[in-house]
Design a protein around this motif. Structure first.
Motif, PDB file in Angstrom:
ATOM      1  N   ASP A 145       1.050  -1.045   0.125  1.00 15.04           N
ATOM      2  CA  ASP A 145      -0.022   0.304   0.206  1.00 15.04           C
ATOM      3  C   ASP A 145       0.771   0.664  -0.021  1.00 15.04           C
ATOM      4  O   ASP A 145      -0.057   2.060   0.112  1.00 15.04           O
ATOM      5  CB  ASP A 145      -1.058   0.246   1.392  1.00 15.04           C
ATOM      6  CG  ASP A 145      -1.830  -1.232   1.168  1.00 15.04           C
ATOM      7  OD1 ASP A 145      -2.102  -1.461   0.066  1.00 15.04           O
ATOM      8  OD2 ASP A 145      -2.253  -0.781   2.023  1.00 15.04           O
ATOM      9  N   ARG A 146       1.802   1.310  -0.173  1.00 13.59           N
ATOM     10  CA  ARG A 146       2.757   2.140   0.152  1.00 13.59           C
ATOM     11  C   ARG A 146       2.950   3.041   1.353  1.00 13.59           C
ATOM     12  O   ARG A 146       3.259   4.320   1.223  1.00 13.59           O
ATOM     13  CB  ARG A 146       3.315   2.485  -0.874  1.00 13.59           C
ATOM     14  CG  ARG A 146       3.377   1.943  -1.756  1.00 13.59           C
ATOM     15  CD  ARG A 146       3.904   3.047  -3.730  1.00 13.59           C
ATOM     16  NE  ARG A 146       4.011   2.281  -4.808  1.00 13.59           N
ATOM     17  CZ  ARG A 146       4.263   2.648  -6.623  1.00 13.59           C
ATOM     18  NH1 ARG A 146       4.219   4.013  -5.879  1.00 13.59           N
ATOM     19  NH2 ARG A 146       4.715   2.308  -7.060  1.00 13.59           N
ATOM     20  N   ASP A 147       2.143   2.324   2.464  1.00 14.26           N
ATOM     21  CA  ASP A 147       1.853   3.154   3.981  1.00 14.26           C
ATOM     22  C   ASP A 147       3.292   3.114   5.114  1.00 14.26           C
ATOM     23  O   ASP A 147       3.430   2.614   5.551  1.00 14.26           O
ATOM     24  CB  ASP A 147       0.907   3.100   4.155  1.00 14.26           C
ATOM     25  CG  ASP A 147       0.138   3.203   5.539  1.00 14.26           C
ATOM     26  OD1 ASP A 147       0.440   4.156   5.512  1.00 14.26           O
ATOM     27  OD2 ASP A 147      -0.864   3.019   5.501  1.00 14.26           O
ATOM     28  N   ALA A 148       4.188   4.443   4.431  1.00 10.44           N
ATOM     29  CA  ALA A 148       4.945   3.969   5.831  1.00 10.44           C
ATOM     30  C   ALA A 148       4.683   4.184   7.076  1.00 10.44           C
ATOM     31  O   ALA A 148       5.512   3.916   7.648  1.00 10.44           O
ATOM     32  CB  ALA A 148       6.426   5.422   5.059  1.00 10.44           C
ATOM     33  N   GLU A 149       4.114   5.521   6.652  1.00 14.89           N
ATOM     34  CA  GLU A 149       3.166   5.233   8.433  1.00 14.89           C
ATOM     35  C   GLU A 149       3.167   4.208   9.048  1.00 14.89           C
ATOM     36  O   GLU A 149       3.345   3.177   9.610  1.00 14.89           O
ATOM     37  CB  GLU A 149       2.192   6.071   8.802  1.00 14.89           C
ATOM     38  CG  GLU A 149       1.953   6.558  10.229  1.00 14.89           C
ATOM     39  CD  GLU A 149       2.838   7.697  10.618  1.00 14.89           C
ATOM     40  OE1 GLU A 149       2.621   8.374  11.394  1.00 14.89           O
ATOM     41  OE2 GLU A 149       3.469   8.724  10.029  1.00 14.89           O
ATOM     42  N   GLN A 150       2.013   3.066   8.604  1.00 17.07           N
ATOM     43  CA  GLN A 150       1.806   1.674   9.287  1.00 17.07           C
ATOM     44  C   GLN A 150       2.774   0.855   9.253  1.00 17.07           C
ATOM     45  O   GLN A 150       2.869  -0.201   9.716  1.00 17.07           O
ATOM     46  CB  GLN A 150       0.644   1.411   7.827  1.00 17.07           C
ATOM     47  CG  GLN A 150      -0.007  -0.179   8.821  1.00 17.07           C
ATOM     48  CD  GLN A 150      -0.940  -0.343   9.843  1.00 17.07           C
ATOM     49  OE1 GLN A 150      -0.751   0.927  10.727  1.00 17.07           O
ATOM     50  NE2 GLN A 150      -0.621  -1.267   9.841  1.00 17.07           N
ATOM     51  N   PHE A 151       4.378   0.481   7.994  1.00 19.53           N
ATOM     52  CA  PHE A 151       5.232  -0.011   7.523  1.00 19.53           C
ATOM     53  C   PHE A 151       5.843   0.137   9.339  1.00 19.53           C
ATOM     54  O   PHE A 151       6.184  -1.387   9.337  1.00 19.53           O
ATOM     55  CB  PHE A 151       5.847   0.456   7.326  1.00 19.53           C
ATOM     56  CG  PHE A 151       6.889  -0.669   6.472  1.00 19.53           C
ATOM     57  CD1 PHE A 151       6.303  -2.025   5.145  1.00 19.53           C
ATOM     58  CD2 PHE A 151       8.305  -0.597   6.757  1.00 19.53           C
ATOM     59  CE1 PHE A 151       7.242  -2.272   5.252  1.00 19.53           C
ATOM     60  CE2 PHE A 151       9.224  -1.024   6.784  1.00 19.53           C
ATOM     61  CZ  PHE A 151       8.564  -2.371   6.502  1.00 19.53           C
ATOM     62  N   PHE A 152       5.941   1.361   9.715  1.00 21.31           N
ATOM     63  CA  PHE A 152       7.498   2.051  10.377  1.00 21.31           C
ATOM     64  C   PHE A 152       6.246   0.897  12.249  1.00 21.31           C
ATOM     65  O   PHE A 152       7.343   0.505  12.906  1.00 21.31           O
ATOM     66  CB  PHE A 152       6.630   3.503  10.462  1.00 21.31           C
ATOM     67  CG  PHE A 152       7.809   3.800  11.939  1.00 21.31           C
ATOM     68  CD1 PHE A 152       9.028   4.057  11.750  1.00 21.31           C
ATOM     69  CD2 PHE A 152       7.419   4.378  12.999  1.00 21.31           C
ATOM     70  CE1 PHE A 152      10.020   4.035  12.845  1.00 21.31           C
ATOM     71  CE2 PHE A 152       7.806   4.650  14.272  1.00 21.31           C
ATOM     72  CZ  PHE A 152       9.712   4.218  14.297  1.00 21.31           C
ATOM     73  N   GLU A 153       4.987   1.309  12.270  1.00 21.54           N
ATOM     74  CA  GLU A 153       4.422   0.701  13.227  1.00 21.54           C
ATOM     75  C   GLU A 153       4.223  -0.524  12.807  1.00 21.54           C
ATOM     76  O   GLU A 153       4.931  -1.383  14.415  1.00 21.54           O
ATOM     77  CB  GLU A 153       2.861   1.114  13.714  1.00 21.54           C
ATOM     78  CG  GLU A 153       2.647   2.589  13.642  1.00 21.54           C
ATOM     79  CD  GLU A 153       3.405   3.290  14.808  1.00 21.54           C
ATOM     80  OE1 GLU A 153       3.436   3.030  15.381  1.00 21.54           O
ATOM     81  OE2 GLU A 153       4.270   4.984  14.265  1.00 21.54           O
ATOM     82  N   VAL A 154       4.246  -1.294  12.698  1.00 21.58           N
ATOM     83  CA  VAL A 154       4.095  -2.487  12.284  1.00 21.58           C
ATOM     84  C   VAL A 154       5.884  -3.130  12.534  1.00 21.58           C
ATOM     85  O   VAL A 154       6.022  -4.558  13.536  1.00 21.58           O
ATOM     86  CB  VAL A 154       3.482  -3.086  10.789  1.00 21.58           C
ATOM     87  CG1 VAL A 154       4.081  -4.698  10.925  1.00 21.58           C
ATOM     88  CG2 VAL A 154       2.267  -3.330  11.289  1.00 21.58           C
ATOM     89  N   ASN A 155       6.475  -2.185  11.946  1.00 27.71           N
ATOM     90  CA  ASN A 155       8.341  -2.946  11.704  1.00 27.71           C
ATOM     91  C   ASN A 155       8.417  -3.264  13.436  1.00 27.71           C
ATOM     92  O   ASN A 155       9.442  -3.618  13.943  1.00 27.71           O
ATOM     93  CB  ASN A 155       9.148  -1.837  11.037  1.00 27.71           C
ATOM     94  CG  ASN A 155      10.462  -2.332  11.408  1.00 27.71           C
ATOM     95  OD1 ASN A 155      10.492  -3.083  11.524  1.00 27.71           O
ATOM     96  ND2 ASN A 155      10.901  -0.725  12.212  1.00 27.71           N
TER      97      ASN A 155
END
Length: 212
Positions: free
Chosen positions: A123-133
């Motif tokens: 989804d190219r959702d960097a914010e969500q990626f950061f949180e899940v990371n």
């Protein structure tokens, strides 16, 4: 009779609010923390504000300067290299121990979290990626189960949050980070402690390059 337990100390709530403002860059790196003004803004006395600032200083988010007061920590290149060196050692060890210790249920949890990373990347959702990371790394540390090591990792990662999120916006970094997580997960699922440690250390080395 009211048997409700007392809430946590006021200074801990204040520290949490200040921490959130620092991470949101409402209080920017290098800015002076005016105890009196902040206490008035929060509607409290200076004592809990002073104690809250001490908490943040112990976490590395605030730097105390002699006769000048408290400032939001500025992270320079030298700091980043030192922090990532320590994280590489500690998180590499955590990944190694996870490959050896994880139950099948915990492996499933890790796999599920990684699927969420895949979706955020798609989804190219960097914010969500950061949180899940963050959750992916936290679960590895929880499975490793060394509370002393995990406490150090937690404090170092708080300092990195002062600026690290921006690194995911760099061209190709989100996808390369995703690939690195796949390699970590695959090694853990195979219960290969050596490969898990190497994959985690490689991931953090790439992370350092991205934030320099």
């Amino acid at each position: 009779m009211n048997t409700k337990l007392n809430n946590r100390p006021l200074y801990e709530d204040v520290a949490e609010r200040l921490r959130a403002q620092i991470f949101a860059h409402e209080l920017t790196p290098g800015s002076w923390l005016d105890e009196q003004s902040l206490a008035i803004q929060f509607g409290i006395s200076r004592t809990p504000m002073r104690e809250a600032i001490k908490v943040l200083a112990s976490e590395g988010l605030v730097t105390m300067k002699l006769r000048r007061g408290a400032y939001v920590t500025e992270v320079d290149r030298g700091d980043l290299e030192q922090i990532f060196t320590i994280l590489s050692l500690l998180e590499g060890q955590a990944a190694k121990e996870t490959a050896l210790k994880a139950t099948e249920a915990q492996l499933t949890q890790l796999d599920d979290i990684h699927h969420r990373l895949e979706k955020a990347a798609a989804d190219r959702d960097a914010e969500q990626f950061f949180e899940v990371n963050v959750r992916f790394h936290e679960l590895i540390q929880e499975i490793a189960g060394n509370r002393w090591m995990n406490g150090v990792i937690e404090d170092l990662r708080k300092v990195l949050k002062l600026q690290r999120r921006d690194s995911l916006s760099r061209t190709g970094r989100l996808q390369s980070s995703l690939l690195e997580h796949r390699q970590i997960l695959q090694a853990i699922l195979k219960r290969d402690p050596v490969a898990a440690e190497l994959a985690m250390r490689n991931h953090l080395a790439r992370g350092l390059e991205a934030v320099k």
